[in-house]
Write an enzyme that holds these catalytic residues in place. Structure first.
Site, PDB file in Angstrom:
ATOM      1  N   SER A  97     -14.835  66.453   4.394  1.00  0.00           N
ATOM      2  CA  SER A  97     -15.626  67.393   5.200  1.00  0.00           C
ATOM      3  C   SER A  97     -15.734  66.880   6.637  1.00  0.00           C
ATOM      4  CB  SER A  97     -17.024  67.557   4.600  1.00  0.00           C
ATOM      5  OG  SER A  97     -16.914  67.954   3.248  1.00  0.00           O
ATOM      6  N   HIS A 106     -12.795  69.099  -3.149  1.00  0.00           N
ATOM      7  CA  HIS A 106     -13.882  69.606  -3.997  1.00  0.00           C
ATOM      8  C   HIS A 106     -13.340  70.635  -4.986  1.00  0.00           C
ATOM      9  CE1 HIS A 106     -16.253  68.590  -0.218  1.00  0.00           C
ATOM     10  NE2 HIS A 106     -16.837  67.841  -1.137  1.00  0.00           N
ATOM     11  N   GLN A 156     -18.173  54.719  -4.168  1.00  0.00           N
ATOM     12  CA  GLN A 156     -19.185  55.600  -4.768  1.00  0.00           C
ATOM     13  C   GLN A 156     -18.903  55.790  -6.257  1.00  0.00           C
ATOM     14  OE1 GLN A 156     -20.952  59.287  -2.960  1.00  0.00           O
ATOM     15  NE2 GLN A 156     -19.399  60.308  -4.194  1.00  0.00           N
TER      16      GLN A 156
HETATM   17  O1  PAF Z   1     -19.739  62.488  -2.405  1.00  0.00           O
HETATM   18  C1  PAF Z   1     -20.662  63.226  -1.985  1.00  0.00           C
HETATM   19  O2  PAF Z   1     -20.440  64.307  -1.450  1.00  0.00           O
HETATM   20  C2  PAF Z   1     -22.099  62.765  -2.140  1.00  0.00           C
HETATM   21  O3  PAF Z   1     -22.210  61.401  -1.914  1.00  0.00           O
HETATM   22  C3  PAF Z   1     -22.743  63.155  -3.480  1.00  0.00           C
HETATM   23  C4  PAF Z   1     -22.052  62.480  -4.654  1.00  0.00           C
HETATM   24  C5  PAF Z   1     -22.662  64.665  -3.646  1.00  0.00           C
HETATM   25  C6  PAF Z   1     -24.207  62.749  -3.491  1.00  0.00           C
HETATM   26  O4  PAF Z   1     -24.927  63.366  -2.476  1.00  0.00           O
END
Ligand code: PAF
Length: 293
Positions: A187, A37, A154
């Site tokens: 996480s 992150h 995603q």
């Molecule tokens: O990748 C993530 O942490 C989640 O899928 C996101 C993109 C924040 C959506 O809740």
């Protein structure tokens, strides 16, 4: 760093920034921040005048029996990391703020790509992701939004949604950040006990083996590679990866697949840009990883 917990507060500040001609980057997260992150925030800070990080554990992307309740949460620690990285606003809404009583609109990418890979064992997951990401886009109106390549499906789904829905937002995919032994930062790694944590390195070991094979032109011995020696036979890579992962007694394969990097449909022969993706249970923890050819 400003903390906004309501949509109104976030919008007020972001509108002011935009009126001043500043560009805005969004880093959507579910908190429990790690170096992966942090690298998204660093990229956003270097590209954009102002950076908003959302910290919201989105209930609509969790299926029944999944880890919504136990998902790690540590907002204070998250804020420290975000401040250090130069983030300008953390958006931390409640579930009620994002999904008030009577909420009923969902964004669903109805193509096959959401049914492949993780979509098979997590039906409804990408509907929840597309819904919350669309809402975050509408709330924060970013010029750019940053996502990790570890969640390759995603990322591909969001790119497709942005195209389909004409969101005027640049989607930036950032490289996976890894531990020393190659385990992708996640996480969910915090669920692993010591023994499981050691075992989890098997995912990356299998990726390294497959990459070696791909680099050697997939000069494997399967029928697939014999049929077309110029392209990389998916069967060779997948067999190698399966053998490596299966050698770890604590690992249980959900899938290891080779797919087109954009459509996510399975491919027999792989070319640059295609994706080799995996989901593997280590004990009860489901981990994902991937590499691009
Ligand atoms: O990748 C993530 O942490 C989640 O899928 C996101 C993109 C924040 C959506 O809740």
């Amino acid at each position: 760093m400003i903390t906004a917990t309501t949509i109104e507060e976030a919008r007020k500040t972001i509108k002011k920034w935009k009126a001043e001609g500043l560009t805005v980057g969004l880093v959507p997260t579910m908190g429990a921040l790690h170096d992966g992150h942090a690298s998204l925030v660093t990229a956003a800070v270097s590209d954009c005048d102002r950076v908003v990080t959302s910290v919201f554990v989105n209930p609509t992307q969790f299926g029944e029996g999944e880890d919504l309740e136990s998902y790690p949460r540590d907002f204070e620690r998250d804020c420290k990391i975000l401040e250090e990285k130069g983030c300008h606003m953390v958006f931390h809404p409640s579930v009620q703020e994002m999904y008030p009583d009577g909420y009923g609109t969902y964004v669903n990418l109805e193509s096959e790509m959401t049914k492949q890979l993780c979509g098979r064992s997590r039906p409804g997951h990408f509907r929840g992701v597309c819904t919350v990401v669309s809402k975050l886009f509408n709330i924060t109106t970013p010029d750019r939004a940053y996502f990790g390549q570890k969640d390759a499906q995603q990322l591909a789904v969001i790119r497709r949604m942005v195209k389909d829905m004409d969101f005027d937002i640049e989607i930036v995919g950032c490289p996976t950040v890894r531990e020393k032994d190659g385990l992708a930062k996640s996480s969910r790694n915090s669920y692993l006990n010591d023994e499981e944590r050691q075992a989890a390195a098997v995912l990356y070991r299998s990726i390294e083996k497959a990459k070696e094979l791909a680099a050697a032109g997939a000069s494997g011995t399967s029928e697939a590679s014999a049929a077309d020696p110029h392209s990389i036979a998916a069967a060779d890579l997948l067999k190698t990866m399966t053998d490596v992962v299966s050698s770890e007694p604590m690992a249980r394969i959900d899938y290891i697949e080779a797919v087109d990097g954009h459509t996510l449909m399975p491919k027999e022969y792989l070319a640059p840009g295609d994706l080799v993706a995996m989901a593997v249970y280590i004990g009860d923890t489901r981990l994902i990883d991937n590499f691009t050819i």
